[in-house]
Scaffold this active site. Sequence first.
Site, PDB file in Angstrom:
ATOM      1  N   ASP A   8       0.040 -38.426  69.382  1.00  0.00           N
ATOM      2  CA  ASP A   8      -0.151 -39.712  68.720  1.00  0.00           C
ATOM      3  C   ASP A   8       1.221 -40.314  68.404  1.00  0.00           C
ATOM      4  O   ASP A   8       2.193 -39.579  68.187  1.00  0.00           O
ATOM      5  CB  ASP A   8      -0.952 -39.491  67.432  1.00  0.00           C
ATOM      6  CG  ASP A   8      -1.140 -40.750  66.624  1.00  0.00           C
ATOM      7  OD1 ASP A   8      -1.398 -41.816  67.213  1.00  0.00           O
ATOM      8  OD2 ASP A   8      -1.030 -40.672  65.388  1.00  0.00           O
ATOM      9  N   ASP A  10       1.918 -43.213  65.909  1.00  0.00           N
ATOM     10  CA  ASP A  10       2.153 -43.583  64.511  1.00  0.00           C
ATOM     11  C   ASP A  10       1.990 -42.389  63.570  1.00  0.00           C
ATOM     12  O   ASP A  10       0.952 -41.745  63.551  1.00  0.00           O
ATOM     13  CB  ASP A  10       1.207 -44.707  64.104  1.00  0.00           C
ATOM     14  CG  ASP A  10       1.444 -45.965  64.923  1.00  0.00           C
ATOM     15  OD1 ASP A  10       2.616 -46.266  65.221  1.00  0.00           O
ATOM     16  OD2 ASP A  10       0.462 -46.636  65.272  1.00  0.00           O
ATOM     17  N   ASP A 134      -2.245 -37.262  63.411  1.00  0.00           N
ATOM     18  CA  ASP A 134      -2.335 -37.193  61.946  1.00  0.00           C
ATOM     19  C   ASP A 134      -3.702 -37.627  61.429  1.00  0.00           C
ATOM     20  O   ASP A 134      -3.957 -37.544  60.233  1.00  0.00           O
ATOM     21  CB  ASP A 134      -1.234 -38.029  61.289  1.00  0.00           C
ATOM     22  CG  ASP A 134      -1.387 -39.517  61.582  1.00  0.00           C
ATOM     23  OD1 ASP A 134      -1.547 -39.878  62.760  1.00  0.00           O
ATOM     24  OD2 ASP A 134      -1.332 -40.317  60.639  1.00  0.00           O
TER      25      ASP A 134
END
Length: 177
Positions: A8, A10, A134
């Site tokens: 991922d 961000d 996250d």
Amino acid sequence: MKQRISVDQDQCIADILSVWLYRYNNDYNDNLTSDQITQWNFHELVKPSCSKKIYKYLDDPSLFANLPVIEGSQDAIRKLSESYEIFFVTAPFNPNNILPKYNWLKKHFGFIPEENYVFTRNKSIINSSWLIDDKPENFIEFQGVGLLYSAPHNSKCNKYRRVGNWQDVLNFFNINI
């Protein structure tokens, strides 16, 4: 053929939270810190005058242009790419954010081929052995192994294998720098 690791963007390799909070704190005269963001939908944690307007910052493509790189991510990704095929899988908040996110990846992770940049909100479509993310919800339909990149907003989740930083990621894959 190398096994695939999807990562991922961000808050795993790009520190969006510090810039997002800086803009919010500046605009609303607040001093909210990233450690205080203990849930995914953090509109309940900001001043009532902001509330769900906190997400409007994500509509601004300039937010994504100069995000700081998460410490250790570049070296770790470079090292992992020697043994694994790396894909960046990121969920743009709107179509206007695709180009700034793409440009950020090219600038900071240009050693990963751009055909390995995937822009989708549905990360379950990715055929990968591992996903580093996250957001725990991205692992629900994912067919591989989810590695939850620790952040205050996911601290209450105990369902997935957790990695606290990029050294933890390298340790998981038994790779030394």
